[in-house]
Design an enzyme around this catalytic site. Sequence first.
Site, mmCIF file in Angstrom:
data_model
loop_
_atom_site.group_PDB
_atom_site.id
_atom_site.type_symbol
_atom_site.label_atom_id
_atom_site.label_comp_id
_atom_site.label_asym_id
_atom_site.label_seq_id
_atom_site.Cartn_x
_atom_site.Cartn_y
_atom_site.Cartn_z
ATOM 1 N N CYS A 215 51.849 41.986 31.457
ATOM 2 C CA CYS A 215 50.799 41.614 32.405
ATOM 3 C C CYS A 215 51.308 40.860 33.632
ATOM 4 O O CYS A 215 50.535 40.631 34.564
ATOM 5 C CB CYS A 215 49.742 40.780 31.688
ATOM 6 S SG CYS A 215 49.022 41.637 30.274
ATOM 7 N N HIS A 350 46.061 33.011 35.926
ATOM 8 C CA HIS A 350 46.134 34.197 35.075
ATOM 9 C C HIS A 350 44.783 34.377 34.391
ATOM 10 O O HIS A 350 44.218 35.454 34.417
ATOM 11 C CB HIS A 350 47.266 34.039 34.064
ATOM 12 C CG HIS A 350 47.501 35.243 33.224
ATOM 13 N ND1 HIS A 350 47.831 36.471 33.763
ATOM 14 C CD2 HIS A 350 47.459 35.431 31.874
ATOM 15 C CE1 HIS A 350 47.974 37.358 32.790
ATOM 16 N NE2 HIS A 350 47.757 36.748 31.635
ATOM 17 N N HIS A 390 40.743 42.476 33.232
ATOM 18 C CA HIS A 390 42.187 42.240 33.227
ATOM 19 C C HIS A 390 42.888 43.557 33.532
ATOM 20 O O HIS A 390 42.864 44.494 32.729
ATOM 21 C CB HIS A 390 42.586 41.721 31.847
ATOM 22 C CG HIS A 390 44.002 41.258 31.736
ATOM 23 N ND1 HIS A 390 44.924 41.393 32.746
ATOM 24 C CD2 HIS A 390 44.676 40.655 30.700
ATOM 25 C CE1 HIS A 390 46.086 40.905 32.356
ATOM 26 N NE2 HIS A 390 45.956 40.456 31.125
#
Length: 462
Positions: A215, A350, A390
């Site tokens: 990620c 994040h 996400h």
Amino acid sequence: MTSHPSIPPDAMTAPVQPSDADALAQTLRQVHTEMRRIDDRLAEPLAVVGMGCRFPGVHGPDQLWQMLRQGQRYDSRPGDRWAASLQSDFGTTKQAGRITANAASWIDAIDQFDAGFFGISNREASTMDPQQRLVLEIAWETIEHAGIDPHALRGTRVGAFIGICSHDYLHRLAQRELADIDTYLSTGNSHGAAAGRLSYVMDWSGPAIAIDTACSSSLTAIHLAARSLRYRDCDAAIAMGVNVILAPELSVSLSQAGLMSPTRRCHTFAQDADGFVRGEGCGGVLLKRLSDAVAASDSIWCLIRGTATNQDGRSNGLTAPNGTAQRDVIEAALADARMVPSDVDYVEAHGTGTKLGDPIEVDALKQVFAPERSSNQPLRIGSIKTNFGHLEGAAGIAGVLKAGLSIAHGYVPPHLNCNAPSDEIDWSWPVEIPVKGSSWDGEASTRTAGVSSFGFGGSNAH
């Protein structure tokens, strides 16, 4: 100690004559001057001169800014890319072989691609990972957004740095009979070829690198692009991230790990945080050294002053976030930028919306930023994941685009899905969640944001 082979041994003990001392002093001054020049060159800010994106519900930076400014949320919908039998009742109970919430923030028309525009045959395009197609399209749009004709960059030292970590299309193609596999499967589904094909089609001679740190892939791509520009490996660089969801297996695995939100929302920093919803898309930025951008009269949306990456090492588990490493990577990026924590107004976190990750991330921010802040200068923190989920391999670039547009427009967009802050997070320091949008005071040159991205294998970037 050993003597240098070019210096006679007896010279090590010979007295230094005045003329020799003057020459040595002059040489040292020249060395120090050159070291300062090199140090300044390696610290030169990078200018973001172009942006491009295709995210859930938006196509292009103008539409992205409209979504952010208005506090819009792209509503996830039940999955239609795989068997309906995988769909659960959207409850919180984990079921073997099922997805906690069979939804994702998808982009439309993923199957459409103008192959001829890029000189690719339809046969080859059919075996190309849609991620490779998106990279070509969004790279072209990013360059045009900078006011540059992509053809004008042919034969020049442009670098291509692509964050990419999904293998879904290869998984689907691998279900074919072996006799049906053609010559294009290899290049069409190699991550390395995603970067190489972009440089090939555009005729660029700078580095072409695919990055997979999960990620944090696309933010790491920006870090490497910045290093390449500062070390003169290239004269311009495009840094991108891409993610496409075409198979259910990873969603099933994430559901079994309890990471998928059954309510189909990223409730980042919120009391009702229950995991994240997956999303897909592609984004990119065109970077130049600031001096080169000014010389070319480019439009400059924002500057990247410092970047850093690190790793968790052997922490509480392979996928468990490490607060110490998160603190360290932020401090390293600040040092690279030659800035101090009080210079930063906003952090695009994040912020996945998990009960484990969010408290650790906010605590790391507290360690870095709290000591030098007063109550009248709170650090504002938010996450674009609350708008459309996400984006995994493209998560970092989405955060950079949000931060860059916010700086350029002088406005902090609202952070969504947070009716009540989590009581598992320490809020007893000068920090604020901008649940309502607000102006960003100060001249554009003084607006400063940080962007964080953490990979589930422990690779962090800021």
